[in-house]
Design a protein around this motif. Structure first.
Motif, PDB file in Angstrom:
ATOM      1  N   TYR A  87       0.828  -1.209   0.000  1.00 40.61           N
ATOM      2  CA  TYR A  87       0.000   0.000   0.000  1.00 40.61           C
ATOM      3  C   TYR A  87       0.863   1.261   0.000  1.00 40.61           C
ATOM      4  O   TYR A  87       0.573   2.231  -0.705  1.00 40.61           O
ATOM      5  N   LYS A  88       1.912   1.270   0.805  1.00 39.40           N
ATOM      6  CA  LYS A  88       2.783   2.453   0.875  1.00 39.40           C
ATOM      7  C   LYS A  88       3.480   2.698  -0.456  1.00 39.40           C
ATOM      8  O   LYS A  88       3.586   3.841  -0.912  1.00 39.40           O
ATOM      9  N   ALA A  89       3.972   1.638  -1.083  1.00 42.74           N
ATOM     10  CA  ALA A  89       4.620   1.786  -2.390  1.00 42.74           C
ATOM     11  C   ALA A  89       3.623   2.316  -3.416  1.00 42.74           C
ATOM     12  O   ALA A  89       3.939   3.220  -4.200  1.00 42.74           O
ATOM     13  N   LEU A  90       2.417   1.779  -3.396  1.00 45.36           N
ATOM     14  CA  LEU A  90       1.373   2.239  -4.311  1.00 45.36           C
ATOM     15  C   LEU A  90       1.009   3.697  -4.031  1.00 45.36           C
ATOM     16  O   LEU A  90       0.839   4.495  -4.960  1.00 45.36           O
ATOM     17  N   HIS A  91       0.960   4.063  -2.761  1.00 50.72           N
ATOM     18  CA  HIS A  91       0.665   5.448  -2.388  1.00 50.72           C
ATOM     19  C   HIS A  91       1.745   6.398  -2.910  1.00 50.72           C
ATOM     20  O   HIS A  91       1.435   7.475  -3.431  1.00 50.72           O
ATOM     21  N   ARG A  92       3.018   6.000  -2.778  1.00 50.95           N
ATOM     22  CA  ARG A  92       4.112   6.843  -3.285  1.00 50.95           C
ATOM     23  C   ARG A  92       4.017   7.019  -4.808  1.00 50.95           C
ATOM     24  O   ARG A  92       4.241   8.111  -5.329  1.00 50.95           O
ATOM     25  N   ILE A  93       3.656   5.963  -5.499  1.00 58.35           N
ATOM     26  CA  ILE A  93       3.498   6.047  -6.957  1.00 58.35           C
ATOM     27  C   ILE A  93       2.346   6.988  -7.299  1.00 58.35           C
ATOM     28  O   ILE A  93       2.478   7.842  -8.185  1.00 58.35           O
ATOM     29  N   ARG A  94       1.254   6.865  -6.599  1.00 62.10           N
ATOM     30  CA  ARG A  94       0.108   7.746  -6.845  1.00 62.10           C
ATOM     31  C   ARG A  94       0.470   9.208  -6.602  1.00 62.10           C
ATOM     32  O   ARG A  94       0.078  10.090  -7.382  1.00 62.10           O
ATOM     33  N   LEU A  95       1.193   9.470  -5.524  1.00 65.68           N
ATOM     34  CA  LEU A  95       1.618  10.852  -5.244  1.00 65.68           C
ATOM     35  C   LEU A  95       2.532  11.377  -6.339  1.00 65.68           C
ATOM     36  O   LEU A  95       2.406  12.529  -6.778  1.00 65.68           O
ATOM     37  N   ALA A  96       3.468  10.535  -6.778  1.00 63.96           N
ATOM     38  CA  ALA A  96       4.377  10.946  -7.850  1.00 63.96           C
ATOM     39  C   ALA A  96       3.595  11.235  -9.130  1.00 63.96           C
ATOM     40  O   ALA A  96       3.869  12.228  -9.822  1.00 63.96           O
ATOM     41  N   LEU A  97       2.610  10.414  -9.440  1.00 67.19           N
ATOM     42  CA  LEU A  97       1.790  10.638 -10.629  1.00 67.19           C
ATOM     43  C   LEU A  97       0.964  11.914 -10.502  1.00 67.19           C
ATOM     44  O   LEU A  97       0.839  12.678 -11.467  1.00 67.19           O
ATOM     45  N   MET A  98       0.427  12.158  -9.322  1.00 62.08           N
ATOM     46  CA  MET A  98      -0.350  13.381  -9.104  1.00 62.08           C
ATOM     47  C   MET A  98       0.535  14.620  -9.293  1.00 62.08           C
ATOM     48  O   MET A  98       0.168  15.560  -9.992  1.00 62.08           O
ATOM     49  N   ASN A  99       1.714  14.593  -8.695  1.00 63.65           N
ATOM     50  CA  ASN A  99       2.625  15.735  -8.819  1.00 63.65           C
ATOM     51  C   ASN A  99       3.082  15.930 -10.259  1.00 63.65           C
ATOM     52  O   ASN A  99       3.119  17.057 -10.758  1.00 63.65           O
ATOM     53  N   CYS A 100       3.420  14.841 -10.917  1.00 61.01           N
ATOM     54  CA  CYS A 100       3.847  14.920 -12.313  1.00 61.01           C
ATOM     55  C   CYS A 100       2.721  15.474 -13.188  1.00 61.01           C
ATOM     56  O   CYS A 100       2.942  16.359 -14.010  1.00 61.01           O
ATOM     57  N   THR A 101       1.513  14.967 -12.995  1.00 60.27           N
ATOM     58  CA  THR A 101       0.365  15.413 -13.778  1.00 60.27           C
ATOM     59  C   THR A 101       0.112  16.906 -13.575  1.00 60.27           C
ATOM     60  O   THR A 101      -0.115  17.650 -14.531  1.00 60.27           O
ATOM     61  N   GLN A 102       0.195  17.359 -12.333  1.00 58.17           N
ATOM     62  CA  GLN A 102       0.002  18.788 -12.060  1.00 58.17           C
ATOM     63  C   GLN A 102       1.077  19.631 -12.734  1.00 58.17           C
ATOM     64  O   GLN A 102       0.786  20.701 -13.274  1.00 58.17           O
ATOM     65  N   ARG A 103       2.320  19.141 -12.721  1.00 53.57           N
ATOM     66  CA  ARG A 103       3.414  19.871 -13.393  1.00 53.57           C
ATOM     67  C   ARG A 103       3.173  19.946 -14.899  1.00 53.57           C
ATOM     68  O   ARG A 103       3.319  21.009 -15.509  1.00 53.57           O
ATOM     69  N   VAL A 104       2.805  18.829 -15.493  1.00 52.35           N
ATOM     70  CA  VAL A 104       2.566  18.795 -16.939  1.00 52.35           C
ATOM     71  C   VAL A 104       1.427  19.743 -17.310  1.00 52.35           C
ATOM     72  O   VAL A 104       1.535  20.504 -18.274  1.00 52.35           O
ATOM     73  N   LEU A 105       0.353  19.719 -16.526  1.00 52.80           N
ATOM     74  CA  LEU A 105      -0.775  20.610 -16.809  1.00 52.80           C
ATOM     75  C   LEU A 105      -0.402  22.066 -16.661  1.00 52.80           C
ATOM     76  O   LEU A 105      -0.799  22.918 -17.442  1.00 52.80           O
ATOM     77  N   ALA A 106       0.410  22.367 -15.638  1.00 52.90           N
ATOM     78  CA  ALA A 106       0.862  23.751 -15.435  1.00 52.90           C
ATOM     79  C   ALA A 106       1.759  24.196 -16.581  1.00 52.90           C
ATOM     80  O   ALA A 106       1.643  25.340 -17.055  1.00 52.90           O
ATOM     81  N   GLU A 107       2.613  23.315 -17.057  1.00 50.22           N
ATOM     82  CA  GLU A 107       3.491  23.653 -18.195  1.00 50.22           C
ATOM     83  C   GLU A 107       2.670  23.896 -19.437  1.00 50.22           C
ATOM     84  O   GLU A 107       2.951  24.829 -20.206  1.00 50.22           O
ATOM     85  N   GLU A 108       1.634  23.067 -19.673  1.00 49.32           N
ATOM     86  CA  GLU A 108       0.781  23.248 -20.845  1.00 49.32           C
ATOM     87  C   GLU A 108       0.020  24.555 -20.776  1.00 49.32           C
ATOM     88  O   GLU A 108      -0.204  25.209 -21.787  1.00 49.32           O
ATOM     89  N   GLN A 109      -0.364  24.958 -19.565  1.00 48.88           N
ATOM     90  CA  GLN A 109      -1.127  26.200 -19.398  1.00 48.88           C
ATOM     91  C   GLN A 109      -0.276  27.406 -19.778  1.00 48.88           C
ATOM     92  O   GLN A 109      -0.784  28.365 -20.329  1.00 48.88           O
ATOM     93  N   TRP A 110       1.022  27.346 -19.512  1.00 44.02           N
ATOM     94  CA  TRP A 110       1.881  28.492 -19.781  1.00 44.02           C
ATOM     95  C   TRP A 110       2.544  28.434 -21.145  1.00 44.02           C
ATOM     96  O   TRP A 110       3.198  29.382 -21.542  1.00 44.02           O
ATOM     97  N   SER A 111       2.368  27.338 -21.857  1.00 45.68           N
ATOM     98  CA  SER A 111       3.016  27.274 -23.177  1.00 45.68           C
ATOM     99  C   SER A 111       2.082  27.676 -24.285  1.00 45.68           C
ATOM    100  O   SER A 111       0.976  27.986 -24.159  1.00 45.68           O
TER     101      SER A 111
END
Length: 177
Positions: A153-177
């Motif tokens: 569960y902890k490993a899966l949680h870390r992956i989910r957090l990493a995906l959430m952070n990555c997704t937010q970064r990608v969306l923020a980059e797309e918004q400014w490009s």
């Protein structure tokens, strides 16, 4: 001038395939199950093809297809009104309106998440795929991996957090490009 039938067919297929996933997601919000959504999608595809010649501008395919999908889903629900698990038409109309308004944002989020999942390490991707496979049970997966359910569960949680952070970064980059 109407394109020759083969060109029309190719154009339809390109447009349908480009929007099929978003249409399925939209229909899925309106009907109770994935199987129901697939049933409705078959009807939607038939109507879209039958009426494709009525579409004069390919850029209007998405809203037109969403409109057809909405009416087909509502018709499907009306036909199954006896089922107590079906939402009232007013509720469905509100859901359909909200999903239609948010469809582009959902599609951007889906693409960003897909991009981020593609960047995962192979072991992380394997764990994620296993955890979200139909019928997957964390305790059984953990035992197969020789881990405790809590560490899984902890490993899966870390992956989910990493995906959430990555997704937010990608969306923020797309918004400014």
């Amino acid at each position: 001038m109407t394109p020759p039938p083969d060109d029309r067919h190719s154009q339809f297929l390109r447009l349908y395939v480009a929007h099929e996933e978003a249409l399925l997601g939209f229909v899925r919000t309106l009907v109770p199950s994935r199987d129901d959504a697939r049933e409705v999608m078959q009807e939607v595809a038939v109507v879209l093809w039958q009426r494709f010649e009525e579409l004069h501008d390919a850029s209007g395919f998405r809203p037109w297809a969403f409109g057809v999908a909405k009416f087909k889903a509502l018709a499907w629900i009306r036909d199954r009104r006896r089922d107590r698990l079906v939402f009232d038409e007013d509720v469905l109309a509100l859901l359909a309106e909200e999903v239609t308004e948010q469809a582009d944002a959902y599609e951007q989020e889906r693409r960003a998440l897909e991009h981020c999942v593609g960047k995962l390490e192979p072991a992380q991707r394997k764990l994620l795929d296993a955890a979200y496979a139909p019928g997957a049970r964390i305790d059984a997966l953990a035992a197969q991996a020789g881990r405790s359910p809590m560490s899984f569960y902890k490993a899966l949680h870390r992956i989910r957090l990493a995906l959430m952070n990555c997704t937010q970064r990608v969306l923020a980059e797309e918004q400014w490009s």
